[in-house]
Write a protein that holds these residues in place. Structure first.
Motif, PDB file in Angstrom:
ATOM      1  N   PRO A  29      16.704 -26.517  -5.883  1.00  0.00           N
ATOM      2  CA  PRO A  29      15.519 -27.325  -6.222  1.00  0.00           C
ATOM      3  C   PRO A  29      14.216 -26.540  -6.105  1.00  0.00           C
ATOM      4  O   PRO A  29      13.257 -26.814  -6.833  1.00  0.00           O
ATOM      5  N   ALA A  30      14.176 -25.555  -5.213  1.00  0.00           N
ATOM      6  CA  ALA A  30      12.962 -24.752  -5.064  1.00  0.00           C
ATOM      7  C   ALA A  30      12.617 -24.021  -6.356  1.00  0.00           C
ATOM      8  O   ALA A  30      11.438 -23.831  -6.669  1.00  0.00           O
ATOM      9  N   ASN A  31      13.628 -23.629  -7.104  1.00  0.00           N
ATOM     10  CA  ASN A  31      13.382 -22.894  -8.345  1.00  0.00           C
ATOM     11  C   ASN A  31      13.294 -23.776  -9.579  1.00  0.00           C
ATOM     12  O   ASN A  31      12.815 -23.326 -10.619  1.00  0.00           O
ATOM     13  N   PHE A  32      13.754 -25.021  -9.491  1.00  0.00           N
ATOM     14  CA  PHE A  32      13.726 -25.888 -10.664  1.00  0.00           C
ATOM     15  C   PHE A  32      12.684 -26.997 -10.591  1.00  0.00           C
ATOM     16  O   PHE A  32      12.263 -27.520 -11.612  1.00  0.00           O
ATOM     17  N   LEU A  33      12.275 -27.379  -9.389  1.00  0.00           N
ATOM     18  CA  LEU A  33      11.245 -28.409  -9.251  1.00  0.00           C
ATOM     19  C   LEU A  33       9.857 -27.762  -9.313  1.00  0.00           C
ATOM     20  O   LEU A  33       9.688 -26.595  -8.947  1.00  0.00           O
ATOM     21  N   PRO A  34       8.862 -28.527  -9.753  1.00  0.00           N
ATOM     22  CA  PRO A  34       7.497 -27.980  -9.783  1.00  0.00           C
ATOM     23  C   PRO A  34       6.998 -27.677  -8.373  1.00  0.00           C
ATOM     24  O   PRO A  34       7.284 -28.418  -7.425  1.00  0.00           O
ATOM     25  N   VAL A  35       6.267 -26.585  -8.234  1.00  0.00           N
ATOM     26  CA  VAL A  35       5.704 -26.210  -6.946  1.00  0.00           C
ATOM     27  C   VAL A  35       4.197 -26.450  -6.895  1.00  0.00           C
ATOM     28  O   VAL A  35       3.625 -26.563  -5.813  1.00  0.00           O
ATOM     29  N   LEU A  36       3.558 -26.533  -8.059  1.00  0.00           N
ATOM     30  CA  LEU A  36       2.105 -26.662  -8.079  1.00  0.00           C
ATOM     31  C   LEU A  36       1.650 -27.419  -9.324  1.00  0.00           C
ATOM     32  O   LEU A  36       2.129 -27.158 -10.438  1.00  0.00           O
ATOM     33  N   GLN A  39      -5.201 -28.906 -12.425  1.00  0.00           N
ATOM     34  CA  GLN A  39      -6.011 -29.507 -13.474  1.00  0.00           C
ATOM     35  C   GLN A  39      -7.326 -28.754 -13.454  1.00  0.00           C
ATOM     36  O   GLN A  39      -8.009 -28.697 -12.428  1.00  0.00           O
ATOM     37  N   ASN A  40      -7.673 -28.172 -14.590  1.00  0.00           N
ATOM     38  CA  ASN A  40      -8.868 -27.343 -14.661  1.00  0.00           C
ATOM     39  C   ASN A  40      -9.546 -27.572 -16.008  1.00  0.00           C
ATOM     40  O   ASN A  40      -9.000 -27.197 -17.043  1.00  0.00           O
ATOM     41  N   GLY A  41     -10.701 -28.178 -15.985  1.00  0.00           N
ATOM     42  CA  GLY A  41     -11.456 -28.385 -17.221  1.00  0.00           C
ATOM     43  C   GLY A  41     -10.687 -29.170 -18.271  1.00  0.00           C
ATOM     44  O   GLY A  41     -10.733 -28.831 -19.447  1.00  0.00           O
ATOM     45  N   GLY A  42      -9.943 -30.178 -17.879  1.00  0.00           N
ATOM     46  CA  GLY A  42      -9.183 -30.987 -18.829  1.00  0.00           C
ATOM     47  C   GLY A  42      -7.790 -30.453 -19.113  1.00  0.00           C
ATOM     48  O   GLY A  42      -6.969 -31.129 -19.711  1.00  0.00           O
ATOM     49  N   SER A  43      -7.508 -29.262 -18.686  1.00  0.00           N
ATOM     50  CA  SER A  43      -6.181 -28.671 -18.871  1.00  0.00           C
ATOM     51  C   SER A  43      -5.314 -29.000 -17.656  1.00  0.00           C
ATOM     52  O   SER A  43      -5.685 -28.711 -16.527  1.00  0.00           O
ATOM     53  N   ILE A  44      -4.172 -29.627 -17.919  1.00  0.00           N
ATOM     54  CA  ILE A  44      -3.251 -29.997 -16.845  1.00  0.00           C
ATOM     55  C   ILE A  44      -2.012 -29.115 -16.944  1.00  0.00           C
ATOM     56  O   ILE A  44      -1.473 -28.913 -18.031  1.00  0.00           O
ATOM     57  N   ARG A  45      -1.578 -28.619 -15.798  1.00  0.00           N
ATOM     58  CA  ARG A  45      -0.411 -27.737 -15.777  1.00  0.00           C
ATOM     59  C   ARG A  45       0.403 -28.003 -14.517  1.00  0.00           C
ATOM     60  O   ARG A  45      -0.137 -28.125 -13.428  1.00  0.00           O
ATOM     61  N   THR A  46       1.702 -28.096 -14.692  1.00  0.00           N
ATOM     62  CA  THR A  46       2.629 -28.222 -13.573  1.00  0.00           C
ATOM     63  C   THR A  46       3.582 -27.043 -13.661  1.00  0.00           C
ATOM     64  O   THR A  46       4.230 -26.841 -14.683  1.00  0.00           O
ATOM     65  N   ASP A  47       3.653 -26.262 -12.591  1.00  0.00           N
ATOM     66  CA  ASP A  47       4.430 -25.023 -12.626  1.00  0.00           C
ATOM     67  C   ASP A  47       5.581 -25.012 -11.636  1.00  0.00           C
ATOM     68  O   ASP A  47       5.452 -25.475 -10.505  1.00  0.00           O
ATOM     69  N   THR A  48       6.684 -24.429 -12.083  1.00  0.00           N
ATOM     70  CA  THR A  48       7.765 -24.033 -11.190  1.00  0.00           C
ATOM     71  C   THR A  48       7.424 -22.623 -10.720  1.00  0.00           C
ATOM     72  O   THR A  48       6.424 -22.040 -11.167  1.00  0.00           O
ATOM     73  N   ILE A  49       8.228 -22.067  -9.853  1.00  0.00           N
ATOM     74  CA  ILE A  49       7.970 -20.692  -9.409  1.00  0.00           C
ATOM     75  C   ILE A  49       7.981 -19.748 -10.612  1.00  0.00           C
ATOM     76  O   ILE A  49       7.067 -18.946 -10.797  1.00  0.00           O
ATOM     77  N   PHE A  50       9.005 -19.878 -11.462  1.00  0.00           N
ATOM     78  CA  PHE A  50       9.136 -18.960 -12.585  1.00  0.00           C
ATOM     79  C   PHE A  50       8.016 -19.154 -13.605  1.00  0.00           C
ATOM     80  O   PHE A  50       7.443 -18.175 -14.080  1.00  0.00           O
ATOM     81  N   ASP A 136      -8.576 -29.247  -9.823  1.00  0.00           N
ATOM     82  CA  ASP A 136      -7.739 -29.900  -8.813  1.00  0.00           C
ATOM     83  C   ASP A 136      -6.414 -29.149  -8.761  1.00  0.00           C
ATOM     84  O   ASP A 136      -5.893 -28.712  -9.791  1.00  0.00           O
ATOM     85  N   ALA A 137      -5.881 -28.985  -7.572  1.00  0.00           N
ATOM     86  CA  ALA A 137      -4.568 -28.357  -7.392  1.00  0.00           C
ATOM     87  C   ALA A 137      -3.848 -29.082  -6.273  1.00  0.00           C
ATOM     88  O   ALA A 137      -4.439 -29.363  -5.228  1.00  0.00           O
ATOM     89  N   GLU A 138      -2.591 -29.398  -6.519  1.00  0.00           N
ATOM     90  CA  GLU A 138      -1.798 -30.106  -5.514  1.00  0.00           C
ATOM     91  C   GLU A 138      -0.411 -29.482  -5.433  1.00  0.00           C
ATOM     92  O   GLU A 138       0.202 -29.208  -6.453  1.00  0.00           O
ATOM     93  N   PRO A 139       0.082 -29.286  -4.219  1.00  0.00           N
ATOM     94  CA  PRO A 139       1.465 -28.802  -4.078  1.00  0.00           C
ATOM     95  C   PRO A 139       2.435 -29.898  -4.519  1.00  0.00           C
ATOM     96  O   PRO A 139       2.129 -31.084  -4.422  1.00  0.00           O
ATOM     97  N   ARG A 140       3.585 -29.489  -5.016  1.00  0.00           N
ATOM     98  CA  ARG A 140       4.625 -30.428  -5.448  1.00  0.00           C
ATOM     99  C   ARG A 140       5.885 -30.208  -4.616  1.00  0.00           C
ATOM    100  O   ARG A 140       5.959 -29.326  -3.767  1.00  0.00           O
ATOM    101  N   SER A 141       6.900 -30.999  -4.890  1.00  0.00           N
ATOM    102  CA  SER A 141       8.115 -31.017  -4.064  1.00  0.00           C
ATOM    103  C   SER A 141       8.875 -29.686  -4.044  1.00  0.00           C
ATOM    104  O   SER A 141       9.553 -29.378  -3.064  1.00  0.00           O
TER     105      SER A 141
END
Length: 179
Positions: A29-36, A39-50, A136-141
């Motif tokens: 799950p650490a590699n497949f779930l989003p970690v971060l 949201q920056n200037g209207g751009s939203i992004r959710t990232d996994t480690i990779f 805005d930045a928030e950690p994920r699961s």
């Protein structure tokens, strides 16, 4: 205080193996779930480690991308493989190769804590960005799963008793010196 091979605890192998298996499971799950989430200037992004590594490289921060790849993917994987190798060697009683295996144990013990780099990076980034008005930045699961995997590998390495690597070697030495 003198530590003898006979003082080593074979039950530590089971504990170390269980912790290493739990760490390997948590890496999925650490590699497949989003970690971060960012949201920056209207751009939203959710990232996994990779995807975070790819994003860093695409943004021109390839050195940071390589560091995160090494600390977040390569080191945890190599640490689990190395720990598995040590567990198998200790179970088989590989006294003939005890010295290099003990060196491997020391290396695994030292590098394991550096895998927490990602957790600190996400925490730091989340804290810094909170001060911005448009970002805005928030950690994920995924980061919690990654932190659990790192802690479990550290505990698995600590539970492993390197004196078990010397068992066969000590028994062979005692038998040859008696004859």
């Amino acid at each position: 205080m003198k530590f003898l091979v006979s003082d080593s605890k074979p039950e530590n192998l089971s504990l170390s193996a269980a912790l290493a298996l739990a760490a390997a499971i948590m890496l999925v799950p650490a590699n497949f779930l989003p970690v971060l989430y960012t949201q920056n200037g209207g751009s939203i992004r959710t990232d996994t480690i990779f995807s975070g590594i790819v994003g860093l490289c695409q943004a021109g921060w390839w050195i940071l991308g390589v560091i995160v790849f090494i600390a977040s993917i390569l080191i945890p994987l190599l640490k689990l493989v190395g720990l598995g190798y040590l567990l198998i060697a200790a179970r088989r009683g590989s006294g003939a190769h005890a010295r290099p295996l003990t060196r491997l144990y020391v290396v695994l013990n030292v590098i394991g804590r550096w895998s927490m780099l990602d957790v600190f990076l996400v925490t730091f980034l989340s804290g810094i960005v909170q001060f911005g008005v448009l970002a805005d930045a928030e950690p994920r699961s995924g980061i919690a799963a990654f932190a659990a995997a790192v802690v479990l590998t550290v505990l698995a390495t600590e539970a492993f008793d390197p004196r078990l690597l010397w068992r066969q070697s000590a028994a062979t030495t005692l038998n040859t010196s008696v004859s």
